[in-house]
Design a protein around this motif. Sequence first.
Motif, PDB file in Angstrom:
ATOM      1  N   MET A 121      15.918  45.919  23.852  1.00  9.02           N
ATOM      2  CA  MET A 121      16.674  46.457  22.709  1.00  9.02           C
ATOM      3  C   MET A 121      18.167  46.245  22.914  1.00  9.02           C
ATOM      4  N   ASP A 122      18.623  46.414  24.159  1.00  8.30           N
ATOM      5  CA  ASP A 122      20.046  46.250  24.464  1.00  8.30           C
ATOM      6  C   ASP A 122      20.508  44.838  24.097  1.00  8.30           C
ATOM      7  N   ASP A 123      19.777  43.836  24.596  1.00  2.00           N
ATOM      8  CA  ASP A 123      20.139  42.438  24.327  1.00  2.00           C
ATOM      9  C   ASP A 123      20.167  42.169  22.831  1.00  2.00           C
ATOM     10  N   TYR A 124      19.087  42.615  22.175  1.00  3.13           N
ATOM     11  CA  TYR A 124      18.955  42.315  20.747  1.00  3.13           C
ATOM     12  C   TYR A 124      20.085  42.973  19.941  1.00  3.13           C
ATOM     13  N   LEU A 125      20.322  44.283  20.251  1.00  2.53           N
ATOM     14  CA  LEU A 125      21.301  45.020  19.440  1.00  2.53           C
ATOM     15  C   LEU A 125      22.731  44.534  19.688  1.00  2.53           C
ATOM     16  N   ARG A 126      23.029  44.101  20.914  1.00  6.13           N
ATOM     17  CA  ARG A 126      24.349  43.528  21.185  1.00  6.13           C
ATOM     18  C   ARG A 126      24.612  42.343  20.246  1.00  6.13           C
ATOM     19  N   ASP A 127      23.638  41.430  20.192  1.00  5.22           N
ATOM     20  CA  ASP A 127      23.787  40.259  19.311  1.00  5.22           C
ATOM     21  C   ASP A 127      23.838  40.695  17.849  1.00  5.22           C
ATOM     22  N   HIS A 128      22.983  41.657  17.519  1.00  8.26           N
ATOM     23  CA  HIS A 128      22.897  42.105  16.133  1.00  8.26           C
ATOM     24  C   HIS A 128      24.242  42.676  15.655  1.00  8.26           C
ATOM     25  N   PHE A 129      24.828  43.579  16.463  1.00  6.67           N
ATOM     26  CA  PHE A 129      26.097  44.175  16.027  1.00  6.67           C
ATOM     27  C   PHE A 129      27.215  43.129  16.024  1.00  6.67           C
ATOM     28  N   ALA A 130      27.129  42.160  16.933  1.00 10.86           N
ATOM     29  CA  ALA A 130      28.134  41.078  16.918  1.00 10.86           C
ATOM     30  C   ALA A 130      28.006  40.293  15.606  1.00 10.86           C
ATOM     31  N   ARG A 131      26.744  40.061  15.171  1.00 10.13           N
ATOM     32  CA  ARG A 131      26.518  39.344  13.894  1.00 10.13           C
ATOM     33  C   ARG A 131      27.086  40.151  12.727  1.00 10.13           C
ATOM     34  N   LEU A 132      26.832  41.493  12.759  1.00  8.02           N
ATOM     35  CA  LEU A 132      27.338  42.330  11.657  1.00  8.02           C
ATOM     36  C   LEU A 132      28.866  42.277  11.603  1.00  8.02           C
ATOM     37  N   ARG A 133      29.492  42.195  12.796  1.00  9.35           N
ATOM     38  CA  ARG A 133      30.966  42.152  12.820  1.00  9.35           C
ATOM     39  C   ARG A 133      31.504  40.848  12.252  1.00  9.35           C
ATOM     40  N   ARG A 134      30.730  39.771  12.391  1.00  7.04           N
ATOM     41  CA  ARG A 134      31.179  38.477  11.857  1.00  7.04           C
ATOM     42  C   ARG A 134      31.031  38.420  10.333  1.00  7.04           C
ATOM     43  N   ARG A 135      30.145  39.307   9.812  1.00  4.11           N
ATOM     44  CA  ARG A 135      29.895  39.335   8.371  1.00  4.11           C
ATOM     45  C   ARG A 135      31.014  40.147   7.707  1.00  4.11           C
ATOM     46  N   PRO A 136      31.415  39.819   6.476  1.00  2.00           N
ATOM     47  CA  PRO A 136      32.440  40.652   5.833  1.00  2.00           C
ATOM     48  C   PRO A 136      31.944  42.100   5.741  1.00  2.00           C
ATOM     49  N   VAL A 137      32.837  43.065   5.920  1.00  2.00           N
ATOM     50  CA  VAL A 137      32.412  44.465   5.938  1.00  2.00           C
ATOM     51  C   VAL A 137      31.883  44.871   4.557  1.00  2.00           C
ATOM     52  N   ASP A 138      30.756  45.594   4.556  1.00  4.91           N
ATOM     53  CA  ASP A 138      30.207  46.081   3.277  1.00  4.91           C
ATOM     54  C   ASP A 138      29.987  47.581   3.397  1.00  4.91           C
ATOM     55  N   ASN A 139      29.169  48.146   2.503  1.00  4.68           N
ATOM     56  CA  ASN A 139      29.013  49.597   2.483  1.00  4.68           C
ATOM     57  C   ASN A 139      27.913  50.130   3.370  1.00  4.68           C
ATOM     58  N   HIS A 140      27.197  49.217   4.037  1.00  2.99           N
ATOM     59  CA  HIS A 140      26.114  49.706   4.878  1.00  2.99           C
ATOM     60  C   HIS A 140      26.704  50.539   6.032  1.00  2.99           C
ATOM     61  N   PRO A 141      26.242  51.826   6.193  1.00  2.00           N
ATOM     62  CA  PRO A 141      26.916  52.693   7.167  1.00  2.00           C
ATOM     63  C   PRO A 141      26.940  52.126   8.593  1.00  2.00           C
ATOM     64  N   PHE A 142      25.832  51.502   9.054  1.00  2.00           N
ATOM     65  CA  PHE A 142      25.847  50.993  10.430  1.00  2.00           C
ATOM     66  C   PHE A 142      26.678  49.724  10.561  1.00  2.00           C
ATOM     67  N   ALA A 143      26.708  48.913   9.499  1.00  2.00           N
ATOM     68  CA  ALA A 143      27.564  47.725   9.541  1.00  2.00           C
ATOM     69  C   ALA A 143      29.021  48.188   9.627  1.00  2.00           C
ATOM     70  N   ARG A 144      29.332  49.271   8.897  1.00  2.00           N
ATOM     71  CA  ARG A 144      30.711  49.794   8.947  1.00  2.00           C
ATOM     72  C   ARG A 144      31.035  50.337  10.325  1.00  2.00           C
ATOM     73  N   LEU A 145      30.049  51.019  10.916  1.00  2.00           N
ATOM     74  CA  LEU A 145      30.261  51.559  12.276  1.00  2.00           C
ATOM     75  C   LEU A 145      30.558  50.435  13.259  1.00  2.00           C
ATOM     76  N   ALA A 146      29.818  49.322  13.114  1.00  2.00           N
ATOM     77  CA  ALA A 146      30.027  48.193  14.019  1.00  2.00           C
ATOM     78  C   ALA A 146      31.430  47.615  13.829  1.00  2.00           C
ATOM     79  N   HIS A 147      31.904  47.584  12.582  1.00  2.00           N
ATOM     80  CA  HIS A 147      33.230  47.029  12.295  1.00  2.00           C
ATOM     81  C   HIS A 147      34.351  47.962  12.734  1.00  2.00           C
ATOM     82  N   ASP A 148      34.175  49.276  12.424  1.00  2.00           N
ATOM     83  CA  ASP A 148      35.279  50.227  12.600  1.00  2.00           C
ATOM     84  C   ASP A 148      35.711  50.409  14.050  1.00  2.00           C
ATOM     85  N   GLY A 149      34.773  50.224  14.971  1.00  2.00           N
ATOM     86  CA  GLY A 149      35.112  50.440  16.371  1.00  2.00           C
ATOM     87  C   GLY A 149      35.315  51.919  16.700  1.00  2.00           C
ATOM     88  N   GLU A 150      34.757  52.830  15.855  1.00  2.00           N
ATOM     89  CA  GLU A 150      34.922  54.259  16.151  1.00  2.00           C
ATOM     90  C   GLU A 150      34.047  54.689  17.328  1.00  2.00           C
TER      91      GLU A 150
END
Length: 446
Positions: free
Chosen positions: A232-261
Amino acid sequence: MIPAKLLHRARADVALRARWAVLHGGPRAVLPSRARAGDPLARILLGTGGWGAQYPAFEQIRSRGRAITSRIGIATVDHALCREVLRDRRFATVTPEDVGIPRPLQWVVNHSDPSLPNPVEPPSMLVSEPPDHTRYRQLVARSFTPRAIETLRQRVGELSEELLDRLSGRPTAELISEYATMLPVAVIAEILDLPDDSRDRFIEWGGQAAPLLDIGLRWETFRSAYAGLAGMDDYLRDHFARLRRRPVDNHPFARLAHDGELTERELITNAVLLVGAGFETTVNLIGNGIVLLLRHPAQLDALRRDPSGWANAVEEILRFESPVQMTGRTVTEDLTLADRDLPRGAVVSLLLAGANRDPQVFDRPAEFDVTRPNARDNLAFGTGIHACIGAALARMEASVALPALFERFPDLGLDRPPEPRSNVTLHGYRRLDVRLGDPQRQSVSD
Ligand code: HEM
């Protein structure tokens, strides 16, 4: 010369084995002899006796008072006491540092941290305390607003019809893998914005990691659980990196990945917690519900006649076969609980499934009754600051999944006795083989 990668792997394996020896090997050496000596808490923690054997052990504890102190620790099945402890800030969640390990062994645990996102170690919100807990919870709660759940309700409805379509016309099915698992895993995938083709892998990794909630694991089980976490660690690392490369949208977890909070580790650990807490529990609620209703056909018929009873039926399923059987808390200062003086550091086992059969709260507690007026007083989702963040979601999933299944297959019946999972804390079935009944009588989806 030994290649560096191999050496690294060998070192990691030694560290993991040391961690297992302290966290699980120790209890494993003690619990069986205590269970043989008749200690009900040891029997419960080991899952001795199979499906249902915990209920007489709960009653043994109840007959001895509001809380018992055995050689294994302090435990209670008292509803009011469980509630009190869960809402009292002098009790904190239990982490590996709290389980009474002597200092040198504590060192082993800290120095063998494989840096994997473990849902039962900080920074998982499940075992964090304020102010960190408050921060994690507020950020993750954006995915669980009433509006978010309503949107998911529609998705769950469609998906359950799709899954039932696939079963239609067949004589038999295995409902854990073909139905009960598929709904919660799809919901978690939506929440984490995961691609559909990742679901099978998460089902496998989640299943591997689920035993981490138990005590006294075998080495093989522990190692496999960590393999699940690593996947899960390997997969989610890549997944959140992919979400960060995508333009930010309203999806709450995509926003969390972008915001760096949240730091990367905080983000991934809490995502792994959601995977585990989200479907390893709800699958059991749905599976336990199917079995209970098939075994109480008159109550099922009444629900078919009056579907307004489903919400209460889900509460009764949660009460009667609680998907999460227990949790624990550690005492942060010397205090008195149920006339016992507890020193700082003592750990109290809160046997939620036993509290859900407390006769002080529930009349005829060992009877399954979907019309029970106070079924919702169950503690299946805990209470206090760590009360389940996904409670409304799980209730919604079950109250969509169960009626849809029983409506589609009016002649549904067990094909053979369901097979329980081997987990102790997470309580449910591994296999649930059913006969789907006469295809002519199966209703069709709209
Ligand atoms: C039938 C299904 C479920 C049951 C019985 C259940 C049970 C519980 C219980 C008892 C706790 C509290 C543990 C404690 O206080 O030590 C808890 C916490 C939690 N649950 Fe659930 N849960 C279920 C479904 C879900 C779902 C669907 C999600 C998310 C998708 C979820 C996410 C969480 C999280 C994140 C926590 C930690 C909350 C915190 O520490 O603040 N659970 N759950």
